[in-house]
Design a protein around this motif. Structure first.
Motif, PDB file in Angstrom:
ATOM      1  N   PRO A 132     -35.178 112.363  10.738  1.00  0.00           N
ATOM      2  CA  PRO A 132     -35.505 110.665   9.585  1.00  0.00           C
ATOM      3  C   PRO A 132     -35.834 110.027  10.226  1.00  0.00           C
ATOM      4  O   PRO A 132     -34.742 109.702  10.330  1.00  0.00           O
ATOM      5  N   LEU A 133     -36.766 108.714  10.430  1.00  0.00           N
ATOM      6  CA  LEU A 133     -37.050 107.296  10.723  1.00  0.00           C
ATOM      7  C   LEU A 133     -37.883 106.634  10.152  1.00  0.00           C
ATOM      8  O   LEU A 133     -38.476 107.156   9.704  1.00  0.00           O
ATOM      9  N   ALA A 134     -37.100 105.169   9.765  1.00  0.00           N
ATOM     10  CA  ALA A 134     -38.192 104.464   8.686  1.00  0.00           C
ATOM     11  C   ALA A 134     -38.909 104.181   9.476  1.00  0.00           C
ATOM     12  O   ALA A 134     -40.104 103.680   8.164  1.00  0.00           O
ATOM     13  N   HIS A 135     -39.234 104.191  10.430  1.00  0.00           N
ATOM     14  CA  HIS A 135     -40.910 103.320  10.918  1.00  0.00           C
ATOM     15  C   HIS A 135     -41.469 103.718  12.358  1.00  0.00           C
ATOM     16  O   HIS A 135     -40.951 104.938  12.865  1.00  0.00           O
ATOM     17  N   GLU A 136     -42.155 103.633  12.173  1.00  0.00           N
ATOM     18  CA  GLU A 136     -43.383 104.964  13.506  1.00  0.00           C
ATOM     19  C   GLU A 136     -42.945 104.127  14.846  1.00  0.00           C
ATOM     20  O   GLU A 136     -42.671 105.201  15.352  1.00  0.00           O
ATOM     21  N   GLN A 137     -42.693 102.888  14.839  1.00  0.00           N
ATOM     22  CA  GLN A 137     -42.282 102.502  16.589  1.00  0.00           C
ATOM     23  C   GLN A 137     -41.109 103.335  16.150  1.00  0.00           C
ATOM     24  O   GLN A 137     -40.934 103.895  18.117  1.00  0.00           O
ATOM     25  N   GLU A 138     -40.077 103.233  15.767  1.00  0.00           N
ATOM     26  CA  GLU A 138     -38.616 103.942  15.679  1.00  0.00           C
ATOM     27  C   GLU A 138     -38.479 105.072  16.621  1.00  0.00           C
ATOM     28  O   GLU A 138     -38.454 105.800  17.227  1.00  0.00           O
ATOM     29  N   ALA A 139     -39.935 106.182  15.548  1.00  0.00           N
ATOM     30  CA  ALA A 139     -39.994 107.186  16.183  1.00  0.00           C
ATOM     31  C   ALA A 139     -40.691 107.417  17.131  1.00  0.00           C
ATOM     32  O   ALA A 139     -40.261 108.685  18.016  1.00  0.00           O
ATOM     33  N   ARG A 140     -41.744 106.685  17.433  1.00  0.00           N
ATOM     34  CA  ARG A 140     -42.122 107.191  18.688  1.00  0.00           C
ATOM     35  C   ARG A 140     -40.896 106.913  19.832  1.00  0.00           C
ATOM     36  O   ARG A 140     -40.989 107.541  20.403  1.00  0.00           O
ATOM     37  N   GLU A 141     -40.135 105.591  19.375  1.00  0.00           N
ATOM     38  CA  GLU A 141     -39.677 105.606  20.656  1.00  0.00           C
ATOM     39  C   GLU A 141     -37.941 106.260  20.544  1.00  0.00           C
ATOM     40  O   GLU A 141     -37.396 106.749  21.897  1.00  0.00           O
ATOM     41  N   PHE A 142     -37.905 107.498  19.403  1.00  0.00           N
ATOM     42  CA  PHE A 142     -36.980 107.827  19.574  1.00  0.00           C
ATOM     43  C   PHE A 142     -37.342 109.181  20.269  1.00  0.00           C
ATOM     44  O   PHE A 142     -36.924 109.940  21.029  1.00  0.00           O
ATOM     45  N   MET A 143     -38.933 109.679  20.085  1.00  0.00           N
ATOM     46  CA  MET A 143     -39.310 110.614  21.119  1.00  0.00           C
ATOM     47  C   MET A 143     -38.686 110.796  22.001  1.00  0.00           C
ATOM     48  O   MET A 143     -39.149 111.807  22.766  1.00  0.00           O
ATOM     49  N   GLN A 144     -39.316 109.560  22.750  1.00  0.00           N
ATOM     50  CA  GLN A 144     -39.687 109.517  23.846  1.00  0.00           C
ATOM     51  C   GLN A 144     -38.344 109.431  25.087  1.00  0.00           C
ATOM     52  O   GLN A 144     -37.550 110.101  26.454  1.00  0.00           O
ATOM     53  N   ASP A 145     -37.046 109.210  24.103  1.00  0.00           N
ATOM     54  CA  ASP A 145     -35.337 109.248  24.605  1.00  0.00           C
ATOM     55  C   ASP A 145     -35.232 109.841  24.279  1.00  0.00           C
ATOM     56  O   ASP A 145     -33.888 110.860  24.879  1.00  0.00           O
ATOM     57  N   HIS A 146     -35.525 111.306  23.477  1.00  0.00           N
ATOM     58  CA  HIS A 146     -35.078 112.359  23.126  1.00  0.00           C
ATOM     59  C   HIS A 146     -36.055 113.612  22.798  1.00  0.00           C
ATOM     60  O   HIS A 146     -35.912 115.088  22.042  1.00  0.00           O
ATOM     61  N   GLY A 147     -37.061 113.911  23.730  1.00  0.00           N
ATOM     62  CA  GLY A 147     -37.551 114.713  24.218  1.00  0.00           C
ATOM     63  C   GLY A 147     -38.573 115.324  22.835  1.00  0.00           C
ATOM     64  O   GLY A 147     -38.793 116.640  22.867  1.00  0.00           O
ATOM     65  N   GLY A 148     -38.704 114.526  21.731  1.00  0.00           N
ATOM     66  CA  GLY A 148     -39.297 114.990  20.761  1.00  0.00           C
ATOM     67  C   GLY A 148     -40.429 115.186  20.934  1.00  0.00           C
ATOM     68  O   GLY A 148     -41.393 114.867  22.235  1.00  0.00           O
ATOM     69  N   ARG A 149     -40.993 116.513  20.450  1.00  0.00           N
ATOM     70  CA  ARG A 149     -42.473 117.118  21.073  1.00  0.00           C
ATOM     71  C   ARG A 149     -43.417 117.005  19.800  1.00  0.00           C
ATOM     72  O   ARG A 149     -44.459 117.080  19.817  1.00  0.00           O
TER      73      ARG A 149
END
Length: 172
Positions: A132-149
């Motif tokens: 879970p992340l509070a903000h969309e931009q953080e979620a997108r950055e997390f996906m890039q950094d951690h291989g989110g699908r």
């Protein structure tokens, strides 16, 4: 003739009652986001002791004030998919507030407004987890950094996604 009674021996009872009422009133206005997880709280889905994993806590607060704690967002969603199984005798309509812990901020945020990353290389207490992340931009950055699908909103999370996380670690 009636003898006057001496109530001095009851003062410890009255003091204890006054302290209990004061503590109850103080906690009545307290948000579940402010509370520490009780050390004995177990996830109603898997039975894990939740307080051991404060950075993953999710919770459901019922309209009567009862709080169920979960060891991650994935088990919160499992609970919501079948509350009768995990909280027998409770009316699912009584579920009020839902919270998850923001991955970066480590603060509890409303579950319905969070962004969730599925299929990343970050594992929670029960393995592959919805992050879970509070903000969309953080979620997108997390996906890039951690291989989110997959990037998901609350209403998009299904039992198929939860099952896929357990089987393959990836979201369908």
């Amino acid at each position: 003739m009636r003898q006057p009674t001496n109530n001095r021996h009851l003062w410890p009872v009255w003091l204890a009652l006054a302290l209990w009422i004061g503590a109850w009133n103080a906690s009545a206005g307290e948000s579940p986001t402010d509370r520490e997880v009780p050390s004995g709280a177990k996830c109603p889905v898997c039975g894990m002791f939740v307080a051991k994993y404060p950075e993953w806590v999710a919770l459901a607060r019922w309209s009567d004030g009862t709080v169920h704690y979960f060891d991650g967002a994935k088990d919160l969603f499992r609970f919501l998919a079948n509350p009768e199984r995990h909280a027998p005798g409770r009316d699912p309509a009584g579920i009020g507030e839902l919270y998850v812990t923001d991955y970066y901020g480590l603060k509890r945020i409303p579950a319905r407004s969070a962004w969730y990353v599925a299929g990343s290389d970050v594992h929670g207490p029960m393995g592959h987890e919805l992050i879970p992340l509070a903000h969309e931009q953080e979620a997108r950055e997390f996906m890039q950094d951690h291989g989110g699908r997959k990037l998901l909103r609350f209403e998009q999370i299904t039992t198929d996604i939860l099952s896929a996380l357990d089987k393959t670690g990836e979201a369908p």
